[in-house]
Every structure is written in C-alpha cells, then in structure tokens.
Design a protein around this motif. Structure first.
Motif, PDB file in Angstrom:
ATOM      1  N   GLY A   1       0.798  -1.230   0.000  1.00 25.40           N
ATOM      2  CA  GLY A   1       0.000   0.000   0.000  1.00 25.40           C
ATOM      3  C   GLY A   1       0.826   1.272   0.000  1.00 25.40           C
ATOM      4  N   ILE A   2       2.116   1.152   0.261  1.00 26.12           N
ATOM      5  CA  ILE A   2       2.954   2.366   0.241  1.00 26.12           C
ATOM      6  C   ILE A   2       3.523   2.519  -1.165  1.00 26.12           C
ATOM      7  N   GLU A   3       3.153   3.624  -1.818  1.00 26.65           N
ATOM      8  CA  GLU A   3       3.479   3.770  -3.238  1.00 26.65           C
ATOM      9  C   GLU A   3       4.886   4.311  -3.467  1.00 26.65           C
ATOM     10  N   VAL A   4       5.341   5.178  -2.571  1.00 27.19           N
ATOM     11  CA  VAL A   4       6.603   5.883  -2.817  1.00 27.19           C
ATOM     12  C   VAL A   4       7.350   6.040  -1.495  1.00 27.19           C
ATOM     13  N   SER A   5       8.671   5.909  -1.541  1.00 30.10           N
ATOM     14  CA  SER A   5       9.496   6.175  -0.352  1.00 30.10           C
ATOM     15  C   SER A   5       9.669   7.677  -0.231  1.00 30.10           C
ATOM     16  N   THR A   6       9.324   8.214   0.925  1.00 31.93           N
ATOM     17  CA  THR A   6       9.434   9.664   1.122  1.00 31.93           C
ATOM     18  C   THR A   6       9.979   9.954   2.519  1.00 31.93           C
ATOM     19  N   GLY A   7      10.349  11.186   2.744  1.00 30.54           N
ATOM     20  CA  GLY A   7      10.927  11.571   4.032  1.00 30.54           C
ATOM     21  C   GLY A   7      11.872  12.732   3.787  1.00 30.54           C
ATOM     22  N   SER A   8      12.583  12.647   2.664  1.00 30.70           N
ATOM     23  CA  SER A   8      13.288  13.820   2.178  1.00 30.70           C
ATOM     24  C   SER A   8      12.221  14.668   1.504  1.00 30.70           C
ATOM     25  N   LEU A   9      11.906  15.801   2.115  1.00 31.04           N
ATOM     26  CA  LEU A   9      10.733  16.576   1.695  1.00 31.04           C
ATOM     27  C   LEU A   9      10.919  17.176   0.302  1.00 31.04           C
ATOM     28  N   GLY A  10       9.799  17.426  -0.369  1.00 31.73           N
ATOM     29  CA  GLY A  10       9.847  18.189  -1.613  1.00 31.73           C
ATOM     30  C   GLY A  10       9.787  17.367  -2.885  1.00 31.73           C
ATOM     31  N   HIS A  11       9.661  16.043  -2.770  1.00 28.27           N
ATOM     32  CA  HIS A  11       9.732  15.212  -3.982  1.00 28.27           C
ATOM     33  C   HIS A  11       8.394  14.637  -4.421  1.00 28.27           C
ATOM     34  N   GLY A  12       7.444  14.508  -3.494  1.00 32.03           N
ATOM     35  CA  GLY A  12       6.215  13.755  -3.791  1.00 32.03           C
ATOM     36  C   GLY A  12       5.402  14.331  -4.931  1.00 32.03           C
ATOM     37  N   LEU A  13       5.341  15.658  -5.033  1.00 34.63           N
ATOM     38  CA  LEU A  13       4.485  16.223  -6.079  1.00 34.63           C
ATOM     39  C   LEU A  13       5.070  15.959  -7.466  1.00 34.63           C
TER      40      LEU A  13
ATOM     41  N   SER B   1      11.401  22.659  -5.440  1.00 28.97           N
ATOM     42  CA  SER B   1      11.018  21.575  -6.355  1.00 28.97           C
ATOM     43  C   SER B   1       9.497  21.429  -6.429  1.00 28.97           C
ATOM     44  N   ILE B   2       8.822  21.736  -5.324  1.00 23.28           N
ATOM     45  CA  ILE B   2       7.353  21.662  -5.314  1.00 23.28           C
ATOM     46  C   ILE B   2       6.786  22.673  -6.322  1.00 23.28           C
ATOM     47  N   TRP B   3       7.378  23.861  -6.352  1.00 25.92           N
ATOM     48  CA  TRP B   3       6.845  24.914  -7.224  1.00 25.92           C
ATOM     49  C   TRP B   3       7.143  24.626  -8.696  1.00 25.92           C
ATOM     50  N   GLU B   4       8.192  23.900  -8.985  1.00 22.82           N
ATOM     51  CA  GLU B   4       8.415  23.467 -10.378  1.00 22.82           C
ATOM     52  C   GLU B   4       7.260  22.575 -10.813  1.00 22.82           C
ATOM     53  N   ALA B   5       6.882  21.652  -9.940  1.00 24.83           N
ATOM     54  CA  ALA B   5       5.774  20.740 -10.278  1.00 24.83           C
ATOM     55  C   ALA B   5       4.451  21.506 -10.361  1.00 24.83           C
ATOM     56  N   ILE B   6       4.275  22.500  -9.498  1.00 30.10           N
ATOM     57  CA  ILE B   6       3.038  23.309  -9.532  1.00 30.10           C
ATOM     58  C   ILE B   6       2.940  24.045 -10.878  1.00 30.10           C
ATOM     59  N   MET B   7       4.067  24.519 -11.405  1.00 31.17           N
ATOM     60  CA  MET B   7       4.041  25.201 -12.711  1.00 31.17           C
ATOM     61  C   MET B   7       3.776  24.227 -13.851  1.00 31.17           C
ATOM     62  N   PHE B   8       4.298  23.011 -13.699  1.00 30.03           N
ATOM     63  CA  PHE B   8       4.286  22.052 -14.810  1.00 30.03           C
ATOM     64  C   PHE B   8       2.925  21.361 -14.988  1.00 30.03           C
ATOM     65  N   ALA B   9       2.254  21.055 -13.872  1.00 22.56           N
ATOM     66  CA  ALA B   9       1.022  20.240 -13.932  1.00 22.56           C
ATOM     67  C   ALA B   9      -0.074  20.851 -14.823  1.00 22.56           C
ATOM     68  N   PRO B  10      -0.374  22.174 -14.719  1.00 21.58           N
ATOM     69  CA  PRO B  10      -1.435  22.717 -15.578  1.00 21.58           C
ATOM     70  C   PRO B  10      -1.047  22.694 -17.056  1.00 21.58           C
ATOM     71  N   GLN B  11       0.243  22.865 -17.332  1.00 22.33           N
ATOM     72  CA  GLN B  11       0.678  22.837 -18.734  1.00 22.33           C
ATOM     73  C   GLN B  11       0.334  21.490 -19.376  1.00 22.33           C
ATOM     74  N   LYS B  12       0.413  20.423 -18.555  1.00 24.87           N
ATOM     75  CA  LYS B  12       0.117  19.075 -19.061  1.00 24.87           C
ATOM     76  C   LYS B  12      -1.355  18.709 -18.860  1.00 24.87           C
ATOM     77  N   LYS B  13      -2.146  19.700 -18.418  1.00 28.95           N
ATOM     78  CA  LYS B  13      -3.611  19.506 -18.238  1.00 28.95           C
ATOM     79  C   LYS B  13      -3.913  18.268 -17.384  1.00 28.95           C
TER      80      LYS B  13
END
Ligand SMILES: Cc1ncc(C[n+]2csc(CCOP(=O)(O)OP(=O)(O)O)c2C)c(N)n1
Length: 261
Positions: A104-116, A148-160
C-alpha cells in the motif's frame, strides 16, 4: 467516521509511545484526510494492492508515516500487529516511508519536496497509458517551502493533469516554528489560482468537506488547501510544535486514550 478516526489516532499515539519516535503531531494532523481517502474515495484494494488501474496516494511528508501505516493496517493492507515494529530495532516499519516495507505504500518519502513531482510523473503516465485513475499527493505546508514543489506546480497545468490532486496539510506549523513566520505562504489559494490550478479551501478535519472536495469535478489539476491542527485530537499536543519531536510517556498516553475514546 469519528469512530474510525479515533481508532486510527489511538494506534498512532500507541506507536509513538512505544518507539519514542518523533512526529506524533504531524501524523495526527492528517488522520481525517487519510480516513476519507482510504474509506471513501481511493479506488484501492487491500487484496490486490498492485492493481495497475488503482488510484495512487503519495504521502510526500513522509515523516507523518505513522498515520499512513495505521490507516493501511486499519483498512486491511497488513496485520495491525506489524505496527508494533514501528521505528524500533528489529521492526519493519521505518520512521520515514519505505515503499518496500509494507503493501500500500506507493513511494518512499521523508526527504521533503519530492512527492508532487513524482505524482506529476504518475499522472502523465496514466494519461499515456489511458488509465482512468486519480493521483493524490499530500504535502505539508512547511514542505512547500521547497522549490522543487513549485516546479511541479508550474508544470502540472501545462500538461492539463485533471487526474492530479494535491492536498496541503495547512497546520501552520513546521519543525521549528510557524510556517508563515519561516516563509509566508499567503495568499496561498490565489497563488495556486494564478498558476492555473483549481483551488479549494476546506476544514481538514471535516470529513464531509474533505470528501466533497476530493470528489468535485475539475478540468485542471486540483489543490485542496486543508486547514488543520497539528496534534489534532489530543488536547495537550494540539498546535504545540514541541510535539513535532516528542512522544507521549505512559501518563500522557493514558490521557490521550481517554480523549480518543
Ligand atoms: C529535504 C528535507 N529537509 C528537511 C527535512 C527535515 N524536516 C522534517 S519534518 C520538517 C518540517 C516539515 O513541516 P511541515 O511540512 O509543515 O510538516 P508538519 O510536520 O508540520 O505537518 C523538516 C524541515 C526533511 N525531512 N527533508
């Protein structure tokens, strides 16, 4: 739902008390969101956790792991006895999420900023593979200080990416202080709207508001800004950033059980 969330919160305080591990407040903050996700919204099957068509949930604030472990155990992904091995020598559940540690755990996380960014990749993959599923990412409010979160925030709408949902656990605290004193996020909703996201603000402990926000139709990536309380459910932990680090002693555990009956 109240019975379920109280049960999950009791599991969490027990795990932290046994292991002397940090991040009890961080975990209690997101219980209502996780309970709605796993009991009402996500298309996931504990008996077939790797189904290719499943929805994906990424807990990007991986230090809140005890909330996800206890929700998954409650929902039947693994035996609740496994929770006894949280953050202990010889146990199998590390303090930060490791995707190999339990179903049920999809991704290893803990180092912040990567999940998005990982969620954006999964959302693009689903589009390419013509899989009709949801990708849900939960970030801490302090975590979104990361560039890194804000890079993903910019990118997601571009890819609809209308299949992508970001939830922000806006508990206003991070490890050493108030989020908006460290780096002010406000006006957060307007920021997301200006980046062309569908932004919704809710009470992150109101299960109806959480469910409605998650299920609402969208033609854009959606962000749910969930106003929460760090340490929610245990009075002496609520809104006290020291509980980012502390674990309850025996007496405090008994009081927590009493409040979570
Ligand atoms: C890249 C990175 N930097 C620093 C840390 C240390 N760290 C762990 S939790 C935390 C604060 C996170 O605050 P927030 O996202 O608001 O989560 P909360 O615990 O308040 O819910 C920090 C800085 C980390 N895990 N990863």
């Amino acid at each position: 739902m109240k019975k379920i969330t109280n049960k999950i919160r009791r599991l969490i305080v027990t795990m932290h008390s046994k292991s002397f591990a940090s991040h009890s407040g961080s975990a209690l903050s997101i219980v209502d969101i996780l309970a709605v996700l796993y009991c009402k919204v996500l298309n996931v099957d504990p008996s077939n956790p790797l189904d290719i068509n499943r929805d994906r949930f990424i807990l990007s604030k991986g230090h809140g792991s005890s909330a996800l472990y206890s929700t998954l155990a409650y929902c039947g992904f693994f035996d609740p006895k496994v929770l006894n091995g949280y953050h202990t020598d010889g146990g199998t559940l590390p303090g930060h999420l490791d995707k190999e540690s339990a179903p049920g755990i999809e991704v290893s996380t803990g180092s912040l900023g990567h999940g998005l960014s990982i969620g954006v990749g999964m959302a693009i993959a689903s589009k390419l593979d013509k899989i009709d599923n949801k990708i849900v990412v939960l970030c801490g409010d302090g975590e979104i200080n990361e560039g890194s979160i804000w890079e993903a925030i910019m990118f997601a709408p571009q890819k609809k990416l209308d299949n992508l949902i970001l939830i922000i656990d806006y508990n206003k605290l991070q490890s050493f202080g108030r989020t908006n004193e460290v780096i002010n996020l406000e006006p957060l909703k307007k920021k997301f709207e200006s980046f062309n996201w569908n932004a919704i603000e809710i009470d992150g402990h109101n299960v109806k508001e959480i469910e409605d926000a998650l299920l609402s139709e969208t033609s854009k990536p959606k962000v749910i800004i969930a106003n929460t309380i760090k340490g929610k459910g245990v009075s002496y932990m609520e809104n006290q950033f020291i509980w980012h680090y502390k674990s309850p002693n025996e007496e405090q555990l008994i009081q927590a059980y009493r409040e979570l009956e």
